[in-house]
Scaffold this active site. Structure first.
Site, short mmCIF file in Angstrom:
data_model
loop_
_atom_site.label_atom_id
_atom_site.label_comp_id
_atom_site.label_asym_id
_atom_site.label_seq_id
_atom_site.Cartn_x
_atom_site.Cartn_y
_atom_site.Cartn_z
N GLU A 196 0.57 -1.29 0.14
CA GLU A 196 0.45 -0.01 -0.49
C GLU A 196 1.00 1.24 0.37
O GLU A 196 1.41 1.96 0.79
CB GLU A 196 -0.83 -0.36 1.10
CG GLU A 196 -1.44 -1.37 1.22
CD GLU A 196 -2.46 -1.85 3.02
OE1 GLU A 196 -2.11 -0.92 3.82
OE2 GLU A 196 -3.26 -2.63 2.66
N LEU B 14 -5.53 -1.34 -0.89
CA LEU B 14 -5.73 -1.72 0.91
C LEU B 14 -6.03 -2.91 1.17
O LEU B 14 -7.52 -3.36 2.06
CB LEU B 14 -6.22 -0.55 1.56
CG LEU B 14 -6.54 1.23 1.30
CD1 LEU B 14 -7.36 1.97 2.24
CD2 LEU B 14 -4.76 1.09 1.49
N GLU C 201 -4.57 -7.16 3.09
CA GLU C 201 -3.41 -6.97 3.38
C GLU C 201 -4.34 -9.00 2.96
O GLU C 201 -1.81 -9.44 2.91
CB GLU C 201 -3.14 -7.33 4.74
CG GLU C 201 -2.63 -5.38 5.20
CD GLU C 201 -3.75 -4.57 5.39
OE1 GLU C 201 -3.96 -3.60 5.02
OE2 GLU C 201 -5.25 -5.21 5.34
N GLN D 51 1.43 -2.18 5.87
CA GLN D 51 1.75 -1.32 6.62
C GLN D 51 1.82 -0.84 8.06
O GLN D 51 3.02 0.62 8.53
CB GLN D 51 0.70 0.19 5.85
CG GLN D 51 1.00 1.61 5.59
CD GLN D 51 0.01 2.34 5.11
OE1 GLN D 51 -1.11 2.91 5.90
NE2 GLN D 51 -0.01 2.72 4.38
N PHE D 52 1.19 -1.70 8.51
CA PHE D 52 1.42 -1.69 10.27
C PHE D 52 0.83 -2.67 11.09
O PHE D 52 0.83 -3.23 9.94
CB PHE D 52 0.75 -0.64 10.58
CG PHE D 52 1.12 0.82 10.77
CD1 PHE D 52 1.98 1.54 11.84
CD2 PHE D 52 0.56 1.69 9.86
CE1 PHE D 52 2.43 2.76 11.67
CE2 PHE D 52 0.63 3.12 9.56
CZ PHE D 52 1.36 3.56 10.20
N ILE E 185 -1.92 -6.90 10.31
CA ILE E 185 -1.68 -8.36 9.48
C ILE E 185 -2.53 -9.56 9.74
O ILE E 185 -2.62 -10.20 8.77
CB ILE E 185 -0.15 -8.57 10.26
CG1 ILE E 185 0.89 -9.94 9.57
CG2 ILE E 185 -0.68 -9.39 11.83
CD1 ILE E 185 1.92 -10.08 10.22
N PRO F 178 -5.54 -9.83 8.72
CA PRO F 178 -6.64 -10.37 7.16
C PRO F 178 -5.50 -11.47 6.36
O PRO F 178 -5.83 -11.78 5.59
CB PRO F 178 -7.09 -8.63 6.98
CG PRO F 178 -6.74 -7.85 7.63
CD PRO F 178 -5.94 -8.46 8.48
N HIS G 110 -1.83 0.18 15.36
CA HIS G 110 -0.70 0.99 14.27
C HIS G 110 0.36 0.45 15.65
O HIS G 110 1.79 1.04 14.93
CB HIS G 110 -0.73 2.00 14.25
CG HIS G 110 -1.42 3.07 13.65
ND1 HIS G 110 -2.86 2.37 13.44
CD2 HIS G 110 -1.56 3.46 12.04
CE1 HIS G 110 -3.88 3.13 12.92
NE2 HIS G 110 -2.57 3.38 11.79
#
Length: 325
Positions: free
Chosen positions: A29, A58, A60, A82-83, A87, A89, A129
């Site tokens: 992403e 977007l 994952e 991204q964070f 994770i 999904p 995050h």
């Protein structure tokens, strides 16, 4: 040789390997046009093109699944989540396919991919995050889990991760992205996966840690040295597979072990280290093993996050308690 932050070192390792190996593909992403949320991939799409640096939806699960498909067809994807809190999904793809592909095909297929993601808290980020979920990933056979603690180690370990024939989860401590600069030689030299790094020698106690907690652990060791307490500080570097030889050799020498990590205490990697040391070096221990960790609760929002993350004071107190036992 140039002085780089960790995020710059990560970017440089991407660029080196992409230049040398046309099968390396970057996806995730905002990794292309925007260069990633932390700018770890900035400039790569402009240099290598949109085919090799791909912005994804977007999604994952899609990112992990696409990376697995690429890896089975001769590519070496480096995918970004991204964070770390995003994770979940992707866990079905990670656990059901990524970690099992070599075993499922009896070695006919391997899965040479890297799944990068920011790790830990301390940057005033919102919910999901700031997670430290390394234990969740280390529990899956078939995955290597790496967590560098400096720019030079990030550069060398990322190169090794991309070159590895099996999947590597690459955790990047978010607090260290721009924490400091270090001399990094852009020479393509990889560091070994599965080896600890001895950061400070000592004789009274072994301190084992990883990721951003190496900073607090080294500061605590300096404070304790002023009190005449000599701490040996080990950066695990690779959480799976763990280099128990280095840890055990140190514990045999010092007789005491303090484990420091940001993740929640229960079921953490620190508990696995403590169990193994107890099994293999019980009679070398002069005191019970101590842990200084995050708490068994959700990482709080930014006004309280530094009360959650182990501080230098908590580490020093843990070390003193171990010495008093």
């Amino acid at each position: 040789m140039a002085k780089l932050t960790m995020v710059e070192a990560v970017n440089l390792a991407h660029a080196w390997e992409m230049e040398c190996d046309p099968s390396v593909i970057v996806l995730g992403e905002d990794v292309g046009a925007n260069g990633g949320v932390f700018r770890a991939t900035v400039g790569l799409q402009q240099r290598f093109g949109k085919t090799r640096v791909q912005d994804t939806p977007l999604a994952e699960g899609l990112i992990a699944g696409a990376a697995i498909g690429m890896a089975t067809q001769g590519l070496k994807p480096v995918a970004e989540i991204q964070f770390m809190g995003f994770i979940y999904p992707a866990l079905d793809q990670i656990a059901s396919h990524m970690a099992r592909l070599r075993n499922r095909t009896r070695g006919r297929l391997s899965c040479p991919l890297v799944l990068r993601m920011p790790h830990g808290g301390g940057i005033h980020a919102p919910e999901h995050h700031s997670e430290s979920l390394e234990a969740l990933l280390c529990h899956h056979p078939g995955l290597k889990v790496v967590c560098p603690s400096s720019p030079a180690r990030a550069y060398g370990l990322l190169l090794a991760a991309i070159r590895d024939p099996d999947p590597v989860i690459f955790l990047e401590p978010v607090r260290l992205y721009r924490f400091s600069k270090q001399d990094v030689a852009d020479d393509g030299a990889a560091l070994p996966i599965g080896r600890c790094f001895l950061l400070r020698e000592g004789s009274d106690m072994t301190v084992v840690t990883w990721g951003a907690m190496t900073i607090e652990s080294l500061k605590a060791a300096e404070q304790l040295a002023a009190e005449g307490i000599s701490c040996e500080v080990i950066d695990v570097g690779t959480l799976a597979p763990l280099d128990f030889d280095t840890i055990l050799d140190s514990v045999v020498k010092t007789g005491r072990l303090l484990i420091v990590h940001e993740a929640p205490r229960t079921g953490g990697v620190g508990a696995e280290i403590a169990a193994t040391v107890t099994e293999q070096a019980l009679y070398d221990l002069q005191a019970p093993i101590r842990r200084v960790t995050g708490y068994d609760t959700i990482m709080p929002l930014y006004r309280l996050e530094h009360d959650y993350i182990p501080s230098v004071a908590r580490i020093v107190d843990g070390a003193r308690a171990a010495l008093a036992d």
